[in-house]
Design an enzyme around this catalytic site. Sequence first.
Site, PDB file in Angstrom:
ATOM      1  N   PRO A   1       0.788  -1.226   0.000  1.00 20.06           N
ATOM      2  CA  PRO A   1       0.000   0.000   0.000  1.00 20.06           C
ATOM      3  C   PRO A   1       0.827   1.286   0.000  1.00 20.06           C
ATOM      4  CG  PRO A   1      -0.145  -1.112   2.125  1.00 20.06           C
ATOM      5  CD  PRO A   1       0.507  -2.072   1.171  1.00 20.06           C
ATOM      6  N   ASN A   2       0.328   2.229  -0.775  1.00 18.22           N
ATOM      7  CA  ASN A   2       0.876   3.591  -0.885  1.00 18.22           C
ATOM      8  C   ASN A   2       2.173   3.668  -1.690  1.00 18.22           C
ATOM      9  OD1 ASN A   2      -1.177   4.937   0.719  1.00 18.22           O
ATOM     10  ND2 ASN A   2      -0.346   3.755   2.417  1.00 18.22           N
TER      11      ASN A   2
ATOM     12  N   ARG B   1       5.153  10.861  -2.520  1.00 24.42           N
ATOM     13  CA  ARG B   1       4.822  10.630  -1.124  1.00 24.42           C
ATOM     14  C   ARG B   1       6.070  10.790  -0.257  1.00 24.42           C
ATOM     15  NH1 ARG B   1       4.774   4.621   1.295  1.00 24.42           N
ATOM     16  NH2 ARG B   1       3.881   5.124   3.320  1.00 24.42           N
TER      17      ARG B   1
ATOM     18  N   TYR C   1      11.063   8.480   1.212  1.00 20.00           N
ATOM     19  CA  TYR C   1      10.975   7.398   0.220  1.00 20.00           C
ATOM     20  C   TYR C   1      11.644   7.733  -1.112  1.00 20.00           C
ATOM     21  CZ  TYR C   1       7.659   5.563   3.610  1.00 20.00           C
ATOM     22  OH  TYR C   1       7.094   5.088   4.768  1.00 20.00           O
TER      23      TYR C   1
ATOM     24  N   ASN D   1       8.011  -5.650  -0.927  1.00 17.32           N
ATOM     25  CA  ASN D   1       7.934  -4.565   0.041  1.00 17.32           C
ATOM     26  C   ASN D   1       6.482  -4.527   0.495  1.00 17.32           C
ATOM     27  OD1 ASN D   1       7.783  -2.275   1.546  1.00 17.32           O
ATOM     28  ND2 ASN D   1       8.967  -1.001   0.130  1.00 17.32           N
TER      29      ASN D   1
ATOM     30  N   ALA E   1       3.107  -0.885   4.816  1.00 17.28           N
ATOM     31  CA  ALA E   1       2.496  -0.870   6.164  1.00 17.28           C
ATOM     32  C   ALA E   1       2.021  -2.252   6.598  1.00 17.28           C
ATOM     33  CB  ALA E   1       1.337   0.122   6.194  1.00 17.28           C
TER      34      ALA E   1
ATOM     35  N   GLU F   1      12.626  -9.550   1.637  1.00 20.23           N
ATOM     36  CA  GLU F   1      11.802  -8.414   2.077  1.00 20.23           C
ATOM     37  C   GLU F   1      12.614  -7.130   1.940  1.00 20.23           C
ATOM     38  OE1 GLU F   1      10.811  -8.959   6.196  1.00 20.23           O
ATOM     39  OE2 GLU F   1       9.793  -7.018   6.370  1.00 20.23           O
TER      40      GLU F   1
ATOM     41  N   HIS G   1      12.579  -2.841   2.499  1.00 20.88           N
ATOM     42  CA  HIS G   1      11.987  -1.576   2.958  1.00 20.88           C
ATOM     43  C   HIS G   1      12.891  -0.466   2.453  1.00 20.88           C
ATOM     44  CE1 HIS G   1       9.367  -3.812   5.616  1.00 20.88           C
ATOM     45  NE2 HIS G   1      10.423  -4.525   5.942  1.00 20.88           N
TER      46      HIS G   1
ATOM     47  N   ARG H   1      12.883   4.470  12.710  1.00 22.22           N
ATOM     48  CA  ARG H   1      11.644   5.244  12.671  1.00 22.22           C
ATOM     49  C   ARG H   1      10.778   4.926  13.899  1.00 22.22           C
ATOM     50  NH1 ARG H   1       9.139   4.867   6.857  1.00 22.22           N
ATOM     51  NH2 ARG H   1       7.917   6.584   7.739  1.00 22.22           N
TER      52      ARG H   1
HETATM   53  C1  DHK Z   1       7.021   1.567   3.361  1.00 23.08           C
HETATM   54  C2  DHK Z   1       5.882   1.946   4.007  1.00 23.08           C
HETATM   55  O1  DHK Z   1       4.828   2.359   3.323  1.00 23.08           O
HETATM   56  C3  DHK Z   1       5.790   1.976   5.478  1.00 23.08           C
HETATM   57  O2  DHK Z   1       4.492   1.693   5.944  1.00 23.08           O
HETATM   58  C4  DHK Z   1       6.781   1.033   6.126  1.00 23.08           C
HETATM   59  C5  DHK Z   1       8.170   0.965   4.074  1.00 23.08           C
HETATM   60  C6  DHK Z   1       8.174   1.240   5.556  1.00 23.08           C
HETATM   61  C7  DHK Z   1       9.480   1.274   3.375  1.00 23.08           C
HETATM   62  O3  DHK Z   1      10.408   1.790   3.972  1.00 23.08           O
HETATM   63  O4  DHK Z   1       9.580   0.957   2.176  1.00 23.08           O
HETATM   64  O5  DHK Z   1       6.782   1.249   7.523  1.00 23.08           O
END
Ligand code: DHK
Length: 145
Positions: free
Chosen positions: A11-12, A19, A24, A75, A78, A99, A101, A108
């Site tokens: 998500p996102n 974002r 990111y 990835n 959340a 995995e 991130h 964080r």
């Molecule tokens: C991405 C997200 O959207 C967060 O909810 C995670 C992760 C971290 C990232 O670092 O890619 O906590």
Amino acid sequence: MAKRVTLLNGPNLNLLGKRQPEIYGYETLADIEARVAALAAELGLEVAAHQSNHEGVLVDLIQAARGQSQAILINPAAYSHTSVAILDALNAFEGLVIEVHISNIHKREAFRHHSYVSSRADGVIAGCGSEGYLLGLRRIASLLG
Ligand code: DHK
């Protein structure tokens, strides 16, 4: 036949580039998927890339990778911190799981420090920015031989 890797983004991550770029980065998901595809071609791997904002869709995509892909590069975003369903789906997948991130989740908020997926993952990369996907893919290539 080329070995297949399923790349999953949660998500996102469709909003990458717009974002919270200070966390990111400025690359879009399309940019990252293109870099992963280019490296995969160099490494002799095939990649099927998907993104979803929905937990059940991610579960379906993990199930669909069974018997089709030798590895999942994921990835979970959340859902890393909340989803037993994604963990269970990955536990039913017989191949490698790496995995990723983008941010360093351990630097964080405390709620980001635990990932359900990490108990299944063969490797975890955090805090290496979008390069983490490429590092993960290289690790998959090396483990798949
Ligand atoms: C991405 C997200 O959207 C967060 O909810 C995670 C992760 C971290 C990232 O670092 O890619 O906590």
